[in-house]
Design an enzyme around this catalytic site. Structure first.
Site, short mmCIF file in Angstrom:
data_model
loop_
_atom_site.label_atom_id
_atom_site.label_comp_id
_atom_site.label_asym_id
_atom_site.label_seq_id
_atom_site.Cartn_x
_atom_site.Cartn_y
_atom_site.Cartn_z
CG HIS A 32 -2.08 -1.17 1.31
ND1 HIS A 32 -1.58 -2.27 2.28
CD2 HIS A 32 -3.22 -1.46 0.63
CE1 HIS A 32 -2.82 -2.93 2.23
NE2 HIS A 32 -3.56 -2.36 1.17
CD GLN B 293 -9.37 -4.81 -6.32
OE1 GLN B 293 -10.09 -5.33 -5.68
NE2 GLN B 293 -8.40 -4.17 -5.91
CG LEU C 214 4.63 -6.99 0.49
CD1 LEU C 214 4.97 -5.64 0.89
CD2 LEU C 214 5.37 -7.77 1.58
CB SER D 227 -4.38 -7.29 4.56
OG SER D 227 -3.81 -5.62 3.81
NE ARG D 228 -8.52 -12.21 2.57
CZ ARG D 228 -9.04 -11.38 1.68
NH1 ARG D 228 -8.53 -10.90 0.65
NH2 ARG D 228 -10.43 -11.01 1.94
O1 PAF Z 1 -8.30 -4.19 -3.25
C1 PAF Z 1 -8.86 -3.62 -1.99
O2 PAF Z 1 -8.19 -3.29 -1.09
C2 PAF Z 1 -10.22 -3.45 -2.26
O3 PAF Z 1 -10.75 -4.46 -3.01
C3 PAF Z 1 -10.74 -2.12 -2.69
C4 PAF Z 1 -10.23 -1.93 -4.05
C5 PAF Z 1 -10.25 -1.05 -1.72
C6 PAF Z 1 -12.33 -1.97 -2.89
O4 PAF Z 1 -12.98 -2.28 -1.58
#
Ligand code: PAF
Length: 282
Positions: free
Chosen positions: A37, A153, A184, A186-187
């Site tokens: 992030h 996504q 990397l 979060s999970r």
């Molecule tokens: O990738 C993510 O963290 C989520 O799918 C997002 C794009 C913030 C939508 O909730």
């Protein structure tokens, strides 16, 4: 860094940022922030004068049997990290602000949402597309940044933005990895020590398959070999290892255009995904 929790305050804060004429970049997240992030925020800083990030654990992209209730939440730490990286505004609505009583609109992106993760997570990409569209309407950014780790996504969002003529530039940022190659996520926090060791097999198997395919190996054989290596390392089930067109996500049985090698597999209760670019040699 300002933390805002309702749409009106967000609009006022973003308008104030914009008053100097600078561009606004947006990094949507679900929190539990890591260096992946932070790379998005750093890239946002390079590309725009102002940066807005959001933290919202979006309930509509989790199926009833998934990890919504246990998804890591640590807003105070996340806020500190964002501030240190130079983020100007943190948009952190609660579920009632995002989905007021009677909310009844869903965005569904056909084609690229189907198959891959869409097959085992029905409704997931509708939830993602809907919340991202809402986030774009709330923040009204000039550009928005997403990690390539969630490649399907990213593809769904690019398609939605194109199809709905949304005035936002979508930037994909390369996957950040641990020293041993694990992407990397979060999970990754869910993995036991033993599972963490086994998880290295995922980037390794993908890397080997990508090199084999780029070197002219039979695609079906290379994919089957990668799936076998994952199963041997303890992944169960291996949901998919597939080669897809990099832009349309159409399945490929030969490397005749820029492609993406994608995989999803479970280690214990943790579902891991990863992907690599594969291009035909010139
Ligand atoms: O990738 C993510 O963290 C989520 O799918 C997002 C794009 C913030 C939508 O909730």
């Amino acid at each position: 860094m300002q933390i805002v929790r309702d749409v009106e305050s967000l609009r006022n804060a973003v308008d104030a940022l914009r008053s100097d004429g600078g561009r606004v970049a947006f990094v949507p997240t679900m929190g539990a922030l890591h260096d992946g992030h932070m790379a998005l925020v750093a890239e946002a800083r390079r590309r725009a004068a102002h940066v807005v990030a959001s933290i919202f654990v979006n309930p509509t992209q989790f199926a009833p049997n998934e990890d919504l209730s246990t998804y890591p939440r640590r807003e105070a730490t996340d806020a500190r990290m964002l501030e240190e990286e130079g983020c100007d505004i943190l948009w952190a609505p609660d579920a009632a602000a995002m989905y007021p009583e009677g909310h009844s609109t869903t965005i569904s992106v056909a084609g690229v949402s189907e198959g891959l993760c869409g097959a085992s997570r029905p409704g997931h990409f509708d939830g993602v597309a809907t919340v991202v569209a809402k986030l774009f309407n709330q923040v009204r950014p000039d550009i928005a940044l997403f990690g390539e780790k969630d490649y399907q996504q990213l593809t769904v969002i690019r398609r939605m933005v194109r199809d709905l003529d949304m005035a936002v530039e979508i930037v994909g940022v390369p996957t950040q990895r641990e020293a041993d190659g694990l992407a990397l996520s979060s999970r990754n926090a869910y993995l036991s020590e033993e599972e963490r060791q086994a998880a290295r097999a995922l980037p390794r198997a993908l890397g080997e398959a990508a090199s084999a395919i780029a070197g002219g190996a039979d695609v079906a054989e290379a994919l089957a070999k990668a799936a076998e290596k994952l199963a041997k390392a303890g992944f169960n089930p291996v949901e998919y290892v597939e080669l897809r067109d990099a832009e349309t996500l159409e399945p490929l049985s030969a490397l005749d255009r820029p492609a993406r090698l994608l995989a999803a597999a479970r280690l214990g209760r943790t579902r891991l995904i990863d992907n690599l670019a594969v291009s035909p040699r010139e």
